[in-house]
Design an enzyme around this catalytic site. Sequence first.
Site, PDB file in Angstrom:
ATOM      1  N   ARG A  96     134.980  14.633  23.177  1.00 17.76           N
ATOM      2  CA  ARG A  96     134.136  15.482  22.317  1.00 17.76           C
ATOM      3  C   ARG A  96     133.431  14.621  21.264  1.00 17.76           C
ATOM      4  O   ARG A  96     132.254  14.795  20.975  1.00 17.76           O
ATOM      5  CB  ARG A  96     134.983  16.561  21.628  1.00 17.76           C
ATOM      6  CG  ARG A  96     135.672  17.504  22.612  1.00 17.76           C
ATOM      7  CD  ARG A  96     136.174  18.756  21.930  1.00 17.76           C
ATOM      8  NE  ARG A  96     137.251  18.544  20.978  1.00 17.76           N
ATOM      9  CZ  ARG A  96     138.546  18.480  21.283  1.00 17.76           C
ATOM     10  NH1 ARG A  96     138.936  18.619  22.549  1.00 17.76           N
ATOM     11  NH2 ARG A  96     139.463  18.308  20.355  1.00 17.76           N
ATOM     12  N   LYS A 125     127.831  28.384   9.339  1.00 21.71           N
ATOM     13  CA  LYS A 125     127.704  29.448  10.335  1.00 21.71           C
ATOM     14  C   LYS A 125     129.017  30.205  10.482  1.00 21.71           C
ATOM     15  O   LYS A 125     130.095  29.628  10.318  1.00 21.71           O
ATOM     16  CB  LYS A 125     127.321  28.849  11.685  1.00 21.71           C
ATOM     17  CG  LYS A 125     126.878  29.895  12.690  1.00 21.71           C
ATOM     18  CD  LYS A 125     127.027  29.432  14.137  1.00 21.71           C
ATOM     19  CE  LYS A 125     128.422  29.712  14.653  1.00 21.71           C
ATOM     20  NZ  LYS A 125     128.544  29.530  16.112  1.00 21.71           N
ATOM     21  N   GLU A 177     126.107  35.282  12.243  1.00 20.49           N
ATOM     22  CA  GLU A 177     125.932  35.451  13.693  1.00 20.49           C
ATOM     23  C   GLU A 177     126.745  36.647  14.198  1.00 20.49           C
ATOM     24  O   GLU A 177     127.882  36.487  14.638  1.00 20.49           O
ATOM     25  CB  GLU A 177     126.344  34.174  14.430  1.00 20.49           C
ATOM     26  CG  GLU A 177     126.106  34.272  15.942  1.00 20.49           C
ATOM     27  CD  GLU A 177     126.566  33.030  16.707  1.00 20.49           C
ATOM     28  OE1 GLU A 177     127.178  32.128  16.095  1.00 20.49           O
ATOM     29  OE2 GLU A 177     126.326  32.976  17.911  1.00 20.49           O
ATOM     30  N   LYS A 190     121.515  34.762  13.039  1.00 26.06           N
ATOM     31  CA  LYS A 190     121.578  34.233  14.406  1.00 26.06           C
ATOM     32  C   LYS A 190     121.932  35.409  15.304  1.00 26.06           C
ATOM     33  O   LYS A 190     123.029  35.966  15.219  1.00 26.06           O
ATOM     34  CB  LYS A 190     122.629  33.122  14.487  1.00 26.06           C
ATOM     35  CG  LYS A 190     122.807  32.563  15.895  1.00 26.06           C
ATOM     36  CD  LYS A 190     123.455  31.187  15.876  1.00 26.06           C
ATOM     37  CE  LYS A 190     123.803  30.722  17.279  1.00 26.06           C
ATOM     38  NZ  LYS A 190     124.147  29.315  17.352  1.00 26.06           N
TER      39      LYS A 190
HETATM   40  O1  LIG Z   1     133.500  27.924  20.356  1.00 28.32           O
HETATM   41  P1  LIG Z   1     133.039  29.264  19.938  1.00 28.32           P
HETATM   42  O2  LIG Z   1     133.396  29.591  18.560  1.00 28.32           O
HETATM   43  O3  LIG Z   1     133.448  30.279  20.947  1.00 28.32           O
HETATM   44  O4  LIG Z   1     131.445  29.235  19.901  1.00 28.32           O
HETATM   45  C1  LIG Z   1     130.638  29.553  20.980  1.00 28.32           C
HETATM   46  C2  LIG Z   1     129.221  29.104  20.807  1.00 28.32           C
HETATM   47  O5  LIG Z   1     128.443  30.226  20.581  1.00 28.32           O
HETATM   48  C3  LIG Z   1     127.320  29.873  19.785  1.00 28.32           C
HETATM   49  O6  LIG Z   1     127.441  30.581  18.600  1.00 28.32           O
HETATM   50  C4  LIG Z   1     126.076  30.223  20.541  1.00 28.32           C
HETATM   51  O7  LIG Z   1     126.023  29.414  21.673  1.00 28.32           O
HETATM   52  P2  LIG Z   1     125.133  29.769  22.934  1.00 28.32           P
HETATM   53  O8  LIG Z   1     123.699  29.553  22.521  1.00 28.32           O
HETATM   54  O9  LIG Z   1     125.594  28.811  23.990  1.00 28.32           O
HETATM   55  O10 LIG Z   1     125.404  31.195  23.287  1.00 28.32           O
HETATM   56  C5  LIG Z   1     127.448  28.410  19.447  1.00 28.32           C
HETATM   57  O11 LIG Z   1     127.010  28.139  18.145  1.00 28.32           O
HETATM   58  C6  LIG Z   1     128.891  28.166  19.672  1.00 28.32           C
HETATM   59  O12 LIG Z   1     129.096  26.854  20.019  1.00 28.32           O
END
Ligand SMILES: O=P(O)(O)OC[C@H]1O[C@](O)(COP(=O)(O)O)[C@@H](O)[C@@H]1O
Length: 419
Positions: free
Chosen positions: A108, A195, A236, A279
Site C-alpha cells: 500500500r 473526508k 460524503e 461528495k
Molecule cells: O475504504 P472505504 O472507507 O470503504 O472507502 C471506500 C472508497 O469510497 C470512496 O469514498 C469513493 O470511492 P469510489 O470513487 O471508488 O466509489 C473513496 O474515497 C474510498 O476510498
Amino acid sequence: MAKDAVADGSGTAGEPASRQPKRQREEGRKTSAIFVAVLIGAAAVFAAYMMSHSEDARGRGRYAAAMPALRTVAAQLLHPEKGILAADESPKTFGARLAGHPNKPSLRQTWRHILLTMPGLEAHISGVILHEETFAQAADLAAARAAGVLLGIKLDNGTAPMGPKQAGELHTRGLEGLASRCAPFHTQHGAAFAKWRAVFRVGPHTPSKAAIRRNAKDLASYAAAAQKCGLVPIIEPEVLADGDHDLSRATNASVRVLRGVFRALKKRGDVDVGAVLLKAAMVTPGSSSAVAATPEQVANATLRVLLGTVPRALPGVVFLSGGQSEELATTHLEALGRLAAERRAAGKPLPWALSFSFGRALQASAMKQWLAGDVPAAQQALLGRAAANALAQQGRAPQDPAAAAAAAAAAAAAAAAVP
Ligand SMILES: O=P(O)(O)OC[C@H]1O[C@](O)(COP(=O)(O)O)[C@@H](O)[C@@H]1O
C-alpha cells in the site's frame, strides 16, 4: 332584538344574552377557553413532532459566518480543470482491489508513493484524499505539497451496524475524540481538507429515517470539528448503487438523504457551508437493476436531486464513482458538465461547481498496470483518466485517454524544464 343576538353570536335564539343566567354564561366561556387551549396544545405537539420527525420539513437554524481561509482552500480544490483523487481506501478495501496480491502495508505504501510523487499529477488533480496510514510517508506528502497538490485526511473510522430495528443499515464511527485527533493532520502534516463517508442502502424500507437522522447528525458534527481544526470538510453521504432499484427509487433515496444532511448542518449553527464540499453519488439505477438509464437520464436525475436539496452557498459537489467503470463514470460526468454548460449559456448557471473525487474510476487501470510491473504505464493510465475527467466536468468530450495522458506528461515535462 332576538335576531341581533343570534347574528352576533352572543345569545340563544329567542333569549337575549343579558337575560341568560350569569353562571351559564361563565360555564360557556370556560368550555370555549378549554377547547381553544387543547387545540393550541395539540397544534404545538404536532408542529414539534413534524420538526423532529418529518424529513420533508424545512430545516431550522443557520449556517456559521464565512470562514475565508477555508473558503480559499475549497476554491483551490474546485479548480475548473482539476479534480480530487480518492486514495484513502481502508486496508480492507485496498485488499479488495489487489486481485489476489497479498495486501501488505509495504505494498500500500509503494502504491501511495507512486501516486503522490507522480510527475504531472498536479495538471489535473487538485487534492488527494489519504488514509491515516499514508501520513507516515512524510517525504511523499512533502513532494505532493511541493507540486501544489492539497492533502486530505479520511477522518471516519469506517462503518458499523445500526441497532436491530435498522437491520442491514450502517452508521459511521469516529466521532469520539475527533477534535483532538484531527488537529495534528493540519498542524503537523499540512493536510488542508478532510473526508467522512456515510453509506445508505436503497431497499424496500431503506434508507430509514433513523439511519438518515443518525448519519446526517454525525456528518454535521464531523464537519464542525474539521473546520475547527482548520480543515475543509468533504461530507460524503453515499447512496450505494448496490441493489435492483430503478432510477426513481434512487432519486427518492438521494433526496431524502441530502435533505437530512443539510438540515443537520444548518441545525448546528457552527458550520460554514461555504467551506464544505459535498461528495455525492451520481443518481443511477441500482447496479443489478433490470432497467438501464442513459447518461442524459442520469445527469438529469442527479441535477434535479441536487437543485432540490443543496444550498446555493455550498461551493461544490464532487462525485464519487461508486463502482462504475472508468469510462462510464467519465461519460456520466461529461453529461453533467454539458447540462451545467447549457444552463450557463441560458443565463441560469448552477450555484455550485461540479467536479470529481473518484477512487476506482481513476485508479483501476493504473493499478492493473502497476500490479503487472509496469509503473510508467500505470502513471500514464492515471494521468489519462484525470485529464479525461477534467475535460468531462466542463462538458467537453474526453480525448482518447492515451492522448490526454501524453498531453499531461508533456505539460509536466515542460513545467519541470523551467529553471
Ligand atoms: O475504504 P472505504 O472507507 O470503504 O472507502 C471506500 C472508497 O469510497 C470512496 O469514498 C469513493 O470511492 P469510489 O470513487 O471508488 O466509489 C473513496 O474515497 C474510498 O476510498
